[in-house]
Design a protein around this motif. Structure first.
Motif: not given
Ligand SMILES: N[C@@H](CCC(=O)N[C@@H](CS)C(=O)NCC(=O)O)C(=O)O
Length: 211
Positions: A9, A11, A14, A33, A38-39, A50-52, A66-67, A100
């Motif tokens: 994705t 993020n 990056k 994901i 992610q959970f 819980n995000k990559i 946080e990227s 961001m």
């Molecule tokens: N602000 C966070 C956003 C991260 C984000 O939205 N990651 C998405 C993929 S691009 C994700 O992990 N989504 C899984 C989910 O929402 O459950 C960052 O910049 O790292």
């Protein structure tokens, strides 16, 4: 050595593109994901939102989510792609925060409504499409007199670029934004960008505007 937890994705890309540009050794760990990985409790220890993406720096034991924070950390660690001090440093941070706070959330919603749920919410489609075009206009204006968003190629460009690479998902014709198109296609040719784009796996070629 950096452990990078990521998926295919914007993020995630990056950080893999940045690691390739910096030449820092890293191991990519796919977090699918779509399969809700992610959970997993183990992943939540390093990414409580819980995000990559997320990283662990094995040299220091530091873990980060946080990227934007990850990019600042890695660029400072390597001493590259962000000036160490002064106004030039804050110019890079300014455009990183623009990505961001504006580009990421807005284009993410554009993907949700325009590509994955077309017809479900016409108002949301119109709202995020309009805001996407406004942001492309801001970027185009910024790039009219300069090669990169800050003074030199930096983490700000690397943060914005993978979001622009989804211009087709956003129904944006890059030809409408000549300066963005020039910036986007030149960055797409960088070997580190091409390598980082395919992490943690290749899902297709980098989209290029029809010339
Ligand atoms: N602000 C966070 C956003 C991260 C984000 O939205 N990651 C998405 C993929 S691009 C994700 O992990 N989504 C899984 C989910 O929402 O459950 C960052 O910049 O790292």
């Amino acid at each position: 050595m950096i452990d990078l937890y990521t998926w295919t994705t914007p993020n995630g890309r990056k950080v893999s593109i940045l690691l390739e540009e910096l030449g820092l050794p890293y191991t990519a760990h796919p977090i699918n994901i779509n399969e809700k990985e992610q959970f997993a409790p183990e992943f939540l220890k390093i990414s409580p939102n819980n995000k990559i993406p997320a990283i662990v720096d094995r040299d220091t034991g530091t873990s980060l989510m946080e990227s934007g924070a990850i990019m600042l950390y890695l660029a400072d660690k390597a001493g590259q792609l962000i000036p160490r001090e002064g106004e030039a440093r804050y110019r890079v941070i300014e455009w990183l925060m623009w990505q961001m706070g504006g580009v990421g959330p807005t284009l993410g919603q554009a993907h949700h409504f325009l590509r994955f749920n077309k017809g479900a919410a016409p108002y949301a489609e119109e709202r995020f499409s309009k805001e996407a075009h406004r942001l492309y206009g801001v970027l185009d204006h910024r790039l009219a007199q300069r090669e990169f968003v800050a003074d030199a190629y930096s983490i700000a460009d690397i943060a914005i670029w993978p979001w622009i690479s989804r211009f087709e998902w956003q129904n944006v014709d890059l030809g409408q934004y000549a300066n963005v198109e020039r910036w986007y296609t030149s960055i797409a040719q960088r070997p580190a960008v091409q390598k980082g784009y395919d992490v943690p796996k290749k899902v297709g070629d980098i989209p290029l505007p029809r010339g």
